[in-house]
Write a protein that holds these residues in place. Structure first.
Motif, PDB file in Angstrom:
ATOM      1  N   ILE D  50       0.844  -1.199   0.000  1.00 10.28           N
ATOM      2  CA  ILE D  50       0.000   0.000   0.000  1.00 10.28           C
ATOM      3  C   ILE D  50       0.878   1.246   0.000  1.00 10.28           C
ATOM      4  O   ILE D  50       0.595   2.217  -0.708  1.00 10.28           O
ATOM      5  CB  ILE D  50      -0.975  -0.041   1.209  1.00 10.28           C
ATOM      6  CG1 ILE D  50      -1.987  -1.180   1.014  1.00 10.28           C
ATOM      7  CG2 ILE D  50      -1.681   1.298   1.391  1.00 10.28           C
ATOM      8  CD1 ILE D  50      -2.812  -1.507   2.248  1.00 10.28           C
ATOM      9  N   HIS D  51       1.945   1.192   0.776  1.00  9.26           N
ATOM     10  CA  HIS D  51       2.908   2.306   0.756  1.00  9.26           C
ATOM     11  C   HIS D  51       3.437   2.530  -0.654  1.00  9.26           C
ATOM     12  O   HIS D  51       3.485   3.660  -1.157  1.00  9.26           O
ATOM     13  CB  HIS D  51       4.061   1.994   1.726  1.00  9.26           C
ATOM     14  CG  HIS D  51       5.050   3.098   1.875  1.00  9.26           C
ATOM     15  ND1 HIS D  51       6.068   3.300   0.981  1.00  9.26           N
ATOM     16  CD2 HIS D  51       5.163   4.078   2.796  1.00  9.26           C
ATOM     17  CE1 HIS D  51       6.780   4.355   1.364  1.00  9.26           C
ATOM     18  NE2 HIS D  51       6.253   4.847   2.459  1.00  9.26           N
ATOM     19  N   MET D  53       2.041   1.663  -3.496  1.00 11.81           N
ATOM     20  CA  MET D  53       0.977   2.167  -4.376  1.00 11.81           C
ATOM     21  C   MET D  53       0.841   3.685  -4.266  1.00 11.81           C
ATOM     22  O   MET D  53       0.659   4.373  -5.273  1.00 11.81           O
ATOM     23  CB  MET D  53      -0.371   1.523  -4.019  1.00 11.81           C
ATOM     24  CG  MET D  53      -0.494   0.066  -4.434  1.00 11.81           C
ATOM     25  SD  MET D  53      -2.104  -0.636  -3.925  1.00 11.81           S
ATOM     26  CE  MET D  53      -3.142  -0.150  -5.317  1.00 11.81           C
ATOM     27  N   VAL D  54       0.893   4.186  -3.032  1.00 14.61           N
ATOM     28  CA  VAL D  54       0.775   5.643  -2.856  1.00 14.61           C
ATOM     29  C   VAL D  54       2.018   6.327  -3.413  1.00 14.61           C
ATOM     30  O   VAL D  54       1.916   7.367  -4.085  1.00 14.61           O
ATOM     31  CB  VAL D  54       0.535   5.995  -1.374  1.00 14.61           C
ATOM     32  CG1 VAL D  54       0.674   7.496  -1.128  1.00 14.61           C
ATOM     33  CG2 VAL D  54      -0.856   5.530  -0.945  1.00 14.61           C
ATOM     34  N   ASP D  55       3.171   5.721  -3.161  1.00 16.74           N
ATOM     35  CA  ASP D  55       4.410   6.304  -3.684  1.00 16.74           C
ATOM     36  C   ASP D  55       4.364   6.391  -5.211  1.00 16.74           C
ATOM     37  O   ASP D  55       4.818   7.378  -5.800  1.00 16.74           O
ATOM     38  CB  ASP D  55       5.602   5.438  -3.221  1.00 16.74           C
ATOM     39  CG  ASP D  55       6.907   6.199  -3.376  1.00 16.74           C
ATOM     40  OD1 ASP D  55       6.885   7.446  -3.322  1.00 16.74           O
ATOM     41  OD2 ASP D  55       7.962   5.546  -3.542  1.00 16.74           O
ATOM     42  N   GLU D  56       3.799   5.378  -5.837  1.00 11.73           N
ATOM     43  CA  GLU D  56       3.701   5.358  -7.302  1.00 11.73           C
ATOM     44  C   GLU D  56       2.420   6.040  -7.801  1.00 11.73           C
ATOM     45  O   GLU D  56       2.085   5.933  -8.983  1.00 11.73           O
ATOM     46  CB  GLU D  56       3.748   3.899  -7.796  1.00 11.73           C
ATOM     47  CG  GLU D  56       5.073   3.219  -7.486  1.00 11.73           C
ATOM     48  CD  GLU D  56       5.075   1.728  -7.841  1.00 11.73           C
ATOM     49  OE1 GLU D  56       4.019   1.205  -8.265  1.00 11.73           O
ATOM     50  OE2 GLU D  56       6.139   1.085  -7.693  1.00 11.73           O
ATOM     51  N   GLU D  57       1.731   6.686  -6.893  1.00 11.96           N
ATOM     52  CA  GLU D  57       0.535   7.468  -7.224  1.00 11.96           C
ATOM     53  C   GLU D  57      -0.541   6.661  -7.959  1.00 11.96           C
ATOM     54  O   GLU D  57      -1.142   7.116  -8.923  1.00 11.96           O
ATOM     55  CB  GLU D  57       0.929   8.739  -8.013  1.00 11.96           C
ATOM     56  CG  GLU D  57       1.971   9.533  -7.244  1.00 11.96           C
ATOM     57  CD  GLU D  57       2.326  10.885  -7.840  1.00 11.96           C
ATOM     58  OE1 GLU D  57       1.706  11.290  -8.823  1.00 11.96           O
ATOM     59  OE2 GLU D  57       3.242  11.532  -7.295  1.00 11.96           O
ATOM     60  N   LYS D  58      -0.764   5.479  -7.439  1.00  9.78           N
ATOM     61  CA  LYS D  58      -1.825   4.642  -8.004  1.00  9.78           C
ATOM     62  C   LYS D  58      -3.180   5.258  -7.713  1.00  9.78           C
ATOM     63  O   LYS D  58      -3.338   6.095  -6.824  1.00  9.78           O
ATOM     64  CB  LYS D  58      -1.772   3.225  -7.400  1.00  9.78           C
ATOM     65  CG  LYS D  58      -0.511   2.451  -7.747  1.00  9.78           C
ATOM     66  CD  LYS D  58      -0.430   2.136  -9.232  1.00  9.78           C
ATOM     67  CE  LYS D  58       0.753   1.232  -9.552  1.00  9.78           C
ATOM     68  NZ  LYS D  58       1.340   1.536 -10.865  1.00  9.78           N
ATOM     69  N   TYR D  59      -4.150   4.762  -8.413  1.00  9.95           N
ATOM     70  CA  TYR D  59      -5.512   5.296  -8.306  1.00  9.95           C
ATOM     71  C   TYR D  59      -6.065   5.069  -6.888  1.00  9.95           C
ATOM     72  O   TYR D  59      -5.992   3.964  -6.342  1.00  9.95           O
ATOM     73  CB  TYR D  59      -6.391   4.589  -9.334  1.00  9.95           C
ATOM     74  CG  TYR D  59      -7.782   5.136  -9.432  1.00  9.95           C
ATOM     75  CD1 TYR D  59      -8.014   6.514  -9.451  1.00  9.95           C
ATOM     76  CD2 TYR D  59      -8.866   4.280  -9.505  1.00  9.95           C
ATOM     77  CE1 TYR D  59      -9.301   7.009  -9.547  1.00  9.95           C
ATOM     78  CE2 TYR D  59     -10.150   4.777  -9.610  1.00  9.95           C
ATOM     79  CZ  TYR D  59     -10.370   6.142  -9.618  1.00  9.95           C
ATOM     80  OH  TYR D  59     -11.635   6.627  -9.712  1.00  9.95           O
ATOM     81  N   VAL D  63      -6.115   1.841  -4.068  1.00 11.13           N
ATOM     82  CA  VAL D  63      -5.462   1.855  -2.752  1.00 11.13           C
ATOM     83  C   VAL D  63      -6.492   1.484  -1.673  1.00 11.13           C
ATOM     84  O   VAL D  63      -6.214   0.657  -0.788  1.00 11.13           O
ATOM     85  CB  VAL D  63      -4.841   3.239  -2.451  1.00 11.13           C
ATOM     86  CG1 VAL D  63      -4.171   3.229  -1.079  1.00 11.13           C
ATOM     87  CG2 VAL D  63      -3.833   3.637  -3.536  1.00 11.13           C
TER      88      VAL D  63
END
Lengths: 118, 118, 118, 118
Positions: D50-51, D53-59, D63
């Motif tokens: 999850i970290h 995903m946010v770092d890679e700016e996922k939708y 998330v």
């Protein structure tokens, strides 16, 4: 709360099927019965109030606030019943031991899972 | 709650007290009102049934099962109302923009937080 | 929040499939990205701490307390992301209107339902 | 909470550090320790994911889906630990009786309340 003989206070006790009941004559919550009934009466009133709010087309957010309050009140009752159940039925079953204890624990765990997941 | 003049975009709006309402004439859930009322009627019946179970000293675990079912039914209604609210009130507010939109989103987020945490 | 051309600010953007993304250049949470990353770093640390507690055979109730704390921290992040999502992606979609708006609302409602029910 | 004298029923109570532990030698979950460690390892991985995903700016919605999955996984571990705790520590305490049993039940009920309300 008491372990003294209880028969005299519960003469007409319904016979309950296949060990689905406590080992003690009374369910754990009976000593607090009036308090639970009062809380559940209020909960019924809250449910009726939510119905009335929708009927009167109140603002959705206000209806949601009342639903959250009702959910919390229900959780409070559930947690109280569960605590009483552990204190009485589960403790009694644990003393009896064996399959009775295992069944009671499984039953309590399943009920906890339903509460946590609902 | 709103700062911008709204009359042009909502000429026939019923005047509602203290800005707590949607920009649209009707609440989102109104089109489904009968269905919500029927669900809430059942929920009232469930609450009454739980009261009766405790009054009749039913087994605690069975009472807990009914409380979980009632909680789920309430969540279902809440999620439905919230969806309708997003579809109507929040979408309308988003189109209006500005502080109106921000206020509606904040209000919806707060309601969601209460649901998630209750 | 912006509907302006996006290419310049996001040149290497992975092309995303069939409208699953925001209309705006950035996801709602990006302005707060560092804060989210810090919170998620702490959450990772909490998860690692719970693993260590079990490995060191800590008392079950203490492990449960940490799990409840971690669950609350996760809910906090989820509610924050959802609020940002409503503020940005859903508001943008609402302005666009039509099927785009409907799809975004449905998607948000489904995510809310998963949060409320998990 | 108790009114009756307890010494006779609990004469040789093992002195445990600050009463935070089970009466039994091992915590309930120890027999399953490897399985819990594997599940918690996966949970750590989910938190790390999850970290990322946010770092890679996922939708944001994606998330949120992962956060719901992680919350469910945590609840699963918590319910398992609680079941083991009831089976071992609480059953042992119930057999010992007296204040020990009451304390263990109260502690378990408090942990359940935290889980239900988190």
């Amino acid at each position: 709360m008491t372990t003294a003989p209880q028969a005299p206070t519960d003469p007409g006790s319904v016979t309950e099927p296949e060990g689905s009941d406590c080992q003690s004559t009374h369910h754990g919550y009976i000593s607090d019965k009036d308090r639970y009934l009062a809380r559940l009466k209020r909960i019924e009133g809250q449910a009726r109030g939510i119905h009335r709010m929708v009927d009167e087309e109140k603002y959705c957010i206000d209806v949601l606030t009342q639903i959250s309050a009702l959910t919390s009140a229900l959780q409070g009752v559930a947690l109280g019943l569960l605590d009483d159940h552990l204190k009485h039925c589960v403790v009694d079953a644990a003393k009896t031991g064996g399959q009775t204890a295992e069944d009671k624990i499984k039953e309590a765990s399943d009920a906890i899972a339903r509460l946590v997941r609902s």
